[in-house]
Design an enzyme around this catalytic site. Structure first.
Site, PDB file in Angstrom:
ATOM      1  N   ASN A 403       0.819  -1.202   0.000  1.00 51.97           N
ATOM      2  CA  ASN A 403       0.000   0.000   0.000  1.00 51.97           C
ATOM      3  C   ASN A 403       0.862   1.264   0.000  1.00 51.97           C
ATOM      4  O   ASN A 403       1.044   1.883  -1.056  1.00 51.97           O
ATOM      5  CB  ASN A 403      -0.939  -0.019   1.206  1.00 51.97           C
ATOM      6  N   ASP A 404       1.406   1.604   1.161  1.00 53.40           N
ATOM      7  CA  ASP A 404       2.114   2.883   1.282  1.00 53.40           C
ATOM      8  C   ASP A 404       3.260   3.022   0.283  1.00 53.40           C
ATOM      9  O   ASP A 404       3.524   4.115  -0.204  1.00 53.40           O
ATOM     10  CB  ASP A 404       2.639   3.048   2.704  1.00 53.40           C
TER      11      ASP A 404
END
Lengths: 475, 98
Positions: A403-404
């Site tokens: 994600n990040d």
């Protein structure tokens, strides 16, 4: 031969013997030192790393053997028994642990080393022989660092193993306790160094320092733990070096300094890859707000959901696919499925590469290990700098549980907490498929604008399940 | 004694430089093995625990020293086995066409 001549000759033999003895000591500690450094240098390539590790192991055996030979008054039976049990237990645990549980294994073994250093320092302080001020200072420092490392690593292990959850202790309460403890250590340490050998003081320093280790690591979230483990590893290295000063042993000084220095830099690199400072990780900030920022779908764009069949079709008719694995993949143990998918796609003449972010899986290189375990050859794995230019030519970027590290806000959104963090240029691929467990934001609690883009499709569900369905659909 | 100390200080600082060089030479994919390897290396504190045994007097000292030996042995042996397992995972594909 006259008696005097005889005794003189005897003396000269003794001198030679003494010289031989010190030469032996020098050699038996110099050779391990060289083996440590050369072996560690061989860690720079996967091909030479394994033999490098053996060099280090041989150095360790020589050093330990020499120490036992040089101290004939060591009680043999209990020592050998204890070492045997320790070695057996170490092998047993280390052999049985799953590769996904690797970070906590490093943590717990690290804690053992810290504990050992602290105990050596404690015994030295309790010695009836008075110590010099310097020795006292070193012993006190070793005691504190070793104890912090011991309990800190143990807590890190328990938390990663999910045997322990962090209590909801208020930040202020936590820092008040930590502050008091620090003050107590400073006062007691000072007393110990100036007043020397106050009975029982060493034990008290040890207890308070151990408490500090608990307080330091307890509030830290699982995502940041590898950085903390790396830091504790560096600390244990320094404790070992300090022990070396204490017993005047150069092997310990060299090995400890080596670990302390490389561990410090590694810690810095890891926290930089997460765009955080070490202080920020230790004393908290935005990781605490996980899930509090709403779902990305709420403001602005809408997430497009795709079916497994659609995605399978898309992948089969691509020329090149770049897979971006993340912690979600490790968490659902989907490495084998990733390999199967890779093989299916390769059979359809689709190029498959893997883009590895420096902190994919939240530990540098951890993802490589996990993928390697599933027999994905490491020459298909590319580091961020090597592959970031390739995304714009890729047909599909397949994001699996990351994600990040794919968040474009880190590049173009100065207000984002992630801004400045190096990320993979996933958004430049012609099509982006994101496999994701749910709609919540990632570890950092920051929403990801990637998900609402036109060229992004979402595939929700456990990574292992989704991949299995994809493989089925391709068949 | 103080001469000794200066020498030890030199050695410490030089070894720190070697440590800094070491990490800059190692690619990020090998950082986990590196961490695990350095973890095993600082288990060398076992030597400290052993020399503690050589002058340990009394039951308490002996117990402390033996405990230290136990912990340090775990650190060394466990650290090595874990590192060896990790490094065993890095295969090269035979041929390697891409």
């Amino acid at each position: 031969m006259s008696p005097t001549g005889f005794s003189a000759c005897f003396m000269c033999v003794r001198v030679v013997k003494n010289k031989m003895h010190s030469l032996w000591i020098a050699l038996s500690y110099t050779i391990p030192t060289i083996l440590f450094i050369v072996g560690a240098m061989r860690l720079k390539s996967p091909k030479s790393a394994r033999t490098g590790m053996w060099w280090i192991a041989i150095g360790m055996i020589i050093a330990v053997g020499a120490t036992m030979a040089l101290h004939p008054n060591i009680p043999w039976a209990p020592t050998v028994a204890v070492m045997g049990v320790g070695a057996g237990l170490g092998i047993l645990v280390a052999k049985r642990v799953k590769m996904t549980a690797m970070p906590q294994m490093v943590a717990i073994f690290n804690g053992m080393g810290g504990g050992a250093a602290a105990l050596v320092a404690l015994a030295t302080l309790q010695r009836s022989v008075p110590l010099s001020v310097f020795a006292n200072l070193i012993a006190t420092i070793t005691l504190v660092i070793g104890s912090v490392s011991f309990t800190g690593s143990t807590i890190a292990f328990l938390k990663l193993q999910e045997w322990l959850r962090g209590p909801r202790l208020g930040r202020t309460v936590g820092s008040a306790i930590t502050g008091c403890g620090l003050l107590a250590i400073l006062v007691m340490g000072f007393l110990n160094i100036v007043g020397r050998q106050a009975p029982g003081l060493g034990a008290w320093i040890m207890i308070v320092a151990a408490l500090e280790g608990v307080m330091l690591v307890l509030p830290i979230g699982g995502a940041d733990m590898p950085v903390v483990i790396s830091m504790l590893n560096a600390l244990t290295g320094l404790a070992a070096a300090a022990t070396g000063f204490l017993i005047s042993n150069n092997v310990l000084i060299v090995a400890g300094a080596l670990v302390g220095a490389s561990g410090t830099i590694l810690t810095q690199q890891m926290s930089r890859a997460m765009n955080r400072s070490i202080a920020n990780i230790l004393f908290g900030s935005f990781t605490q707000t996980s899930g509090g920022l709403g779902t990305p779908g709420e403001d602005g764009g809408v997430m497009i959901e795709a079916s497994h069949e659609d995605v399978a079709m898309l992948l089969m008719y691509s020329r090149s696919v770049i897979v971006v694995p993340g912690f979600g993949l490790a968490a659902s143990r989907a490495q084998q499925e990733v390999r199967q998918l890779m093989e299916k796609l390769l059979a359809h003449q689709v190029g498959v590469r893997f883009a590895i972010h420096p902190v994919a899986g939240r530990m540098p290189g951890h993802m490589n290990v996990l993928l390697a375990e599933a027999n994905i050859p490491y020459d298909r794995l590319f580091e961020m700098d090597a592959i970031n230019q390739e995304f714009k030519d890729a047909d599909v970027a397949l994001v699996i549980g990351a994600n990040d590290v794919t968040n474009p806000a880190a590049k173009n959104e100065p207000t984002s907490p992630l801004f400045g963090m190096p990320v993979l240029n996933v958004d430049q691929a012609k099509k982006v498929i994101v496999l994701k467990r749910g709609k919540n934001p990632g570890f950092a609690g920051v929403e990801n604008p990637l998900y609402t883009r036109q060229n992004t499709s979402m595939l929700f569900g456990d990574a292992k399940d989704s991949l299995a369905k994809l493989i089925q659909a391709i068949e | 004694m103080s001469n000794h100390l200066v020498t030890e200080g030199y050695i410490f600082i030089l070894a720190m430089f070697v440590g800094f060089l070491l990490i800059s030479k190692i690619p990020p994919i090998l950082h986990t093995p590196l961490m695990s390897a350095t973890n095993a290396i600082h288990g060398v504190v076992l030597i400290g625990a052993l020399s503690l045994l050589s002058w340990a007097h009394g039951t308490l000292d002996l117990m402390i020293a033996l405990l230290a030996v136990f912990l340090a042995t775990l650190n060394v042996v466990g650290g090595f086995v874990v590192t060896d397992r990790i490094l065993g995972m890095f295969h090269v594909r035979p041929g390697g066409e891409k």
